[in-house]
Design a protein around this motif. Structure first.
Motif, PDB file in Angstrom:
ATOM      1  N   MET A   1      -3.891  21.152  13.970  1.00 30.04           N
ATOM      2  CA  MET A   1      -5.137  21.774  14.371  1.00 30.04           C
ATOM      3  C   MET A   1      -4.667  23.402  14.005  1.00 30.04           C
ATOM      4  SD  MET A   1      -6.257  23.104  18.322  1.00 30.04           S
ATOM      5  CE  MET A   1      -6.388  21.449  19.012  1.00 30.04           C
ATOM      6  N   LYS A   2      -5.932  23.912  13.448  1.00 27.84           N
ATOM      7  CA  LYS A   2      -5.666  25.473  13.242  1.00 27.84           C
ATOM      8  C   LYS A   2      -6.621  26.141  14.050  1.00 27.84           C
ATOM      9  CE  LYS A   2      -3.832  25.595   8.699  1.00 27.84           C
ATOM     10  NZ  LYS A   2      -3.631  26.378   7.308  1.00 27.84           N
ATOM     11  N   VAL A   3      -6.289  27.457  14.505  1.00 27.97           N
ATOM     12  CA  VAL A   3      -7.390  28.159  15.314  1.00 27.97           C
ATOM     13  C   VAL A   3      -7.429  29.762  14.587  1.00 27.97           C
ATOM     14  CG1 VAL A   3      -5.667  28.887  16.704  1.00 27.97           C
ATOM     15  CG2 VAL A   3      -7.781  28.869  17.461  1.00 27.97           C
ATOM     16  N   TRP A   4      -8.754  30.206  14.771  1.00 26.16           N
ATOM     17  CA  TRP A   4      -8.804  31.678  14.478  1.00 26.16           C
ATOM     18  C   TRP A   4      -9.930  32.137  15.178  1.00 26.16           C
ATOM     19  CZ3 TRP A   4     -13.709  32.737  12.024  1.00 26.16           C
ATOM     20  CH2 TRP A   4     -14.337  31.826  11.554  1.00 26.16           C
ATOM     21  N   ILE A   5     -10.072  33.497  15.293  1.00 27.92           N
ATOM     22  CA  ILE A   5     -11.088  34.029  15.831  1.00 27.92           C
ATOM     23  C   ILE A   5     -12.129  34.792  15.285  1.00 27.92           C
ATOM     24  CG2 ILE A   5     -11.555  36.348  17.521  1.00 27.92           C
ATOM     25  CD1 ILE A   5      -9.863  34.126  18.793  1.00 27.92           C
ATOM     26  N   ASP A   6     -13.329  34.582  15.637  1.00 21.82           N
ATOM     27  CA  ASP A   6     -14.731  34.929  14.823  1.00 21.82           C
ATOM     28  C   ASP A   6     -14.891  36.354  15.715  1.00 21.82           C
ATOM     29  OD1 ASP A   6     -17.230  36.236  14.118  1.00 21.82           O
ATOM     30  OD2 ASP A   6     -18.030  34.103  14.424  1.00 21.82           O
ATOM     31  N   GLN A   7     -14.560  37.405  15.340  1.00 21.54           N
ATOM     32  CA  GLN A   7     -14.206  38.732  16.232  1.00 21.54           C
ATOM     33  C   GLN A   7     -15.478  39.478  16.430  1.00 21.54           C
ATOM     34  OE1 GLN A   7     -11.333  41.532  14.697  1.00 21.54           O
ATOM     35  NE2 GLN A   7     -10.034  41.215  16.189  1.00 21.54           N
ATOM     36  N   ASP A   8     -16.721  38.794  15.478  1.00 25.86           N
ATOM     37  CA  ASP A   8     -18.068  39.507  15.518  1.00 25.86           C
ATOM     38  C   ASP A   8     -18.790  38.748  16.611  1.00 25.86           C
ATOM     39  OD1 ASP A   8     -18.101  40.594  13.246  1.00 25.86           O
ATOM     40  OD2 ASP A   8     -18.925  38.967  12.086  1.00 25.86           O
ATOM     41  N   ARG A   9     -18.063  37.882  17.567  1.00 33.28           N
ATOM     42  CA  ARG A   9     -18.609  37.272  18.707  1.00 33.28           C
ATOM     43  C   ARG A   9     -17.768  37.506  19.803  1.00 33.28           C
ATOM     44  NH1 ARG A   9     -22.559  32.947  18.120  1.00 33.28           N
ATOM     45  NH2 ARG A   9     -21.784  32.438  20.263  1.00 33.28           N
ATOM     46  N   CYS A  10     -16.525  38.089  19.600  1.00 32.22           N
ATOM     47  CA  CYS A  10     -15.445  38.245  20.720  1.00 32.22           C
ATOM     48  C   CYS A  10     -16.208  39.116  21.856  1.00 32.22           C
ATOM     49  CB  CYS A  10     -14.227  38.907  20.027  1.00 32.22           C
ATOM     50  SG  CYS A  10     -12.860  38.963  21.460  1.00 32.22           S
ATOM     51  N   THR A  11     -15.891  39.162  22.873  1.00 36.25           N
ATOM     52  CA  THR A  11     -16.379  40.004  24.090  1.00 36.25           C
ATOM     53  C   THR A  11     -15.139  40.705  24.638  1.00 36.25           C
ATOM     54  OG1 THR A  11     -16.147  38.523  25.820  1.00 36.25           O
ATOM     55  CG2 THR A  11     -18.229  38.646  24.574  1.00 36.25           C
ATOM     56  N   GLY A  12     -13.957  40.512  24.219  1.00 43.70           N
ATOM     57  CA  GLY A  12     -12.746  41.231  24.753  1.00 43.70           C
ATOM     58  C   GLY A  12     -12.436  40.815  26.270  1.00 43.70           C
ATOM     59  N   ALA A  13     -12.940  39.606  26.661  1.00 40.33           N
ATOM     60  CA  ALA A  13     -12.691  39.046  28.017  1.00 40.33           C
ATOM     61  C   ALA A  13     -11.207  38.940  28.289  1.00 40.33           C
ATOM     62  CB  ALA A  13     -13.364  37.833  28.307  1.00 40.33           C
ATOM     63  N   GLY A  14     -10.480  38.347  27.313  1.00 40.90           N
ATOM     64  CA  GLY A  14      -9.256  38.426  27.760  1.00 40.90           C
ATOM     65  C   GLY A  14      -8.640  36.825  28.261  1.00 40.90           C
ATOM     66  N   LEU A  15      -9.561  35.894  28.519  1.00 40.23           N
ATOM     67  CA  LEU A  15      -9.264  34.586  28.871  1.00 40.23           C
ATOM     68  C   LEU A  15      -8.418  33.891  28.052  1.00 40.23           C
ATOM     69  CD1 LEU A  15     -12.863  33.539  30.351  1.00 40.23           C
ATOM     70  CD2 LEU A  15     -10.713  34.454  31.699  1.00 40.23           C
ATOM     71  N   CYS A  16      -8.720  34.139  26.477  1.00 36.91           N
ATOM     72  CA  CYS A  16      -7.880  33.227  25.774  1.00 36.91           C
ATOM     73  C   CYS A  16      -6.254  33.525  25.725  1.00 36.91           C
ATOM     74  CB  CYS A  16      -8.195  33.448  24.281  1.00 36.91           C
ATOM     75  SG  CYS A  16      -8.322  35.328  23.885  1.00 36.91           S
ATOM     76  N   GLU A  17      -6.102  34.885  25.971  1.00 34.06           N
ATOM     77  CA  GLU A  17      -4.817  35.503  26.118  1.00 34.06           C
ATOM     78  C   GLU A  17      -4.222  35.151  27.527  1.00 34.06           C
ATOM     79  OE1 GLU A  17      -2.427  39.540  25.288  1.00 34.06           O
ATOM     80  OE2 GLU A  17      -3.988  39.768  26.690  1.00 34.06           O
ATOM     81  N   LEU A  60      -7.601  24.608  23.357  1.00 34.54           N
ATOM     82  CA  LEU A  60      -8.625  24.022  23.757  1.00 34.54           C
ATOM     83  C   LEU A  60      -9.508  24.430  24.965  1.00 34.54           C
ATOM     84  CD1 LEU A  60      -8.149  20.192  22.588  1.00 34.54           C
ATOM     85  CD2 LEU A  60      -9.442  21.847  21.273  1.00 34.54           C
ATOM     86  N   GLU A  61      -8.819  24.376  26.081  1.00 36.09           N
ATOM     87  CA  GLU A  61      -9.311  25.029  27.152  1.00 36.09           C
ATOM     88  C   GLU A  61      -9.752  26.603  27.071  1.00 36.09           C
ATOM     89  OE1 GLU A  61      -6.477  25.003  30.181  1.00 36.09           O
ATOM     90  OE2 GLU A  61      -6.150  22.732  30.138  1.00 36.09           O
ATOM     91  N   ALA A  62      -9.302  27.306  26.142  1.00 36.13           N
ATOM     92  CA  ALA A  62      -9.513  28.646  26.184  1.00 36.13           C
ATOM     93  C   ALA A  62     -10.762  28.829  25.164  1.00 36.13           C
ATOM     94  CB  ALA A  62      -8.249  29.511  25.225  1.00 36.13           C
ATOM     95  N   SER A  63     -11.000  27.833  24.435  1.00 36.05           N
ATOM     96  CA  SER A  63     -12.087  27.694  23.344  1.00 36.05           C
ATOM     97  C   SER A  63     -13.511  27.456  24.279  1.00 36.05           C
ATOM     98  CB  SER A  63     -11.911  26.620  22.555  1.00 36.05           C
ATOM     99  OG  SER A  63     -13.242  26.616  21.623  1.00 36.05           O
ATOM    100  N   GLN A  64     -13.136  26.384  25.393  1.00 39.78           N
ATOM    101  CA  GLN A  64     -14.192  26.157  26.195  1.00 39.78           C
ATOM    102  C   GLN A  64     -14.512  27.396  27.162  1.00 39.78           C
ATOM    103  OE1 GLN A  64     -12.883  22.601  27.656  1.00 39.78           O
ATOM    104  NE2 GLN A  64     -13.338  21.596  26.029  1.00 39.78           N
ATOM    105  N   ALA A  65     -13.407  27.862  27.653  1.00 39.85           N
ATOM    106  CA  ALA A  65     -13.571  28.911  28.619  1.00 39.85           C
ATOM    107  C   ALA A  65     -14.203  30.315  28.043  1.00 39.85           C
ATOM    108  CB  ALA A  65     -12.381  29.325  29.426  1.00 39.85           C
ATOM    109  N   CYS A  66     -13.925  30.578  26.600  1.00 40.01           N
ATOM    110  CA  CYS A  66     -14.452  31.837  26.122  1.00 40.01           C
ATOM    111  C   CYS A  66     -16.036  32.276  26.269  1.00 40.01           C
ATOM    112  CB  CYS A  66     -14.068  31.920  24.732  1.00 40.01           C
ATOM    113  SG  CYS A  66     -14.453  33.177  23.588  1.00 40.01           S
ATOM    114  N   PRO A  67     -16.257  33.355  26.885  1.00 43.96           N
ATOM    115  CA  PRO A  67     -17.688  33.664  27.166  1.00 43.96           C
ATOM    116  C   PRO A  67     -18.341  33.994  25.532  1.00 43.96           C
ATOM    117  CG  PRO A  67     -16.365  35.322  28.077  1.00 43.96           C
ATOM    118  CD  PRO A  67     -15.225  34.305  27.510  1.00 43.96           C
TER     119      PRO A  67
END
Length: 76
Positions: A1-17, A60-67
């Motif tokens: 699996m590969k993962v990347w961030i769509d920064q146009d949608r990022c809110t900066g909540a930090g849950l992923c980190e 996967l958890e971070a992806s689901q939790a991301c606002p």
């Protein structure tokens, strides 16, 4: 699996980190990015990183939790 961030949608909540600091970090601009070791990767598909099997569940958890729903997962 590969993962990347769509920064146009990022809110900066930090849950992923919080959920997977091995893969995600919040950059100087307050938006999430993925990293590979010490290297921060560019936003978007060009900055996709291969996720280790040990980190897949947390990613996967971070992806689901991301606002902002900005975490993109590509199957290999």
């Amino acid at each position: 699996m590969k993962v990347w961030i769509d920064q146009d949608r990022c809110t900066g909540a930090g849950l992923c980190e919080l959920l997977e600091p091995i893969v995600f970090t919040i950059g100087d601009d307050g938006l999430a990015v993925v990293h590979d070791g010490d290297s921060l990767l560019p936003a978007g598909p060009a900055g996709a990183v291969t996720v280790s099997p040990e980190s897949e569940r947390q990613v996967l958890e971070a992806s689901q939790a991301c606002p902002g729903r900005c975490i993109r997962i590509d199957s290999e």
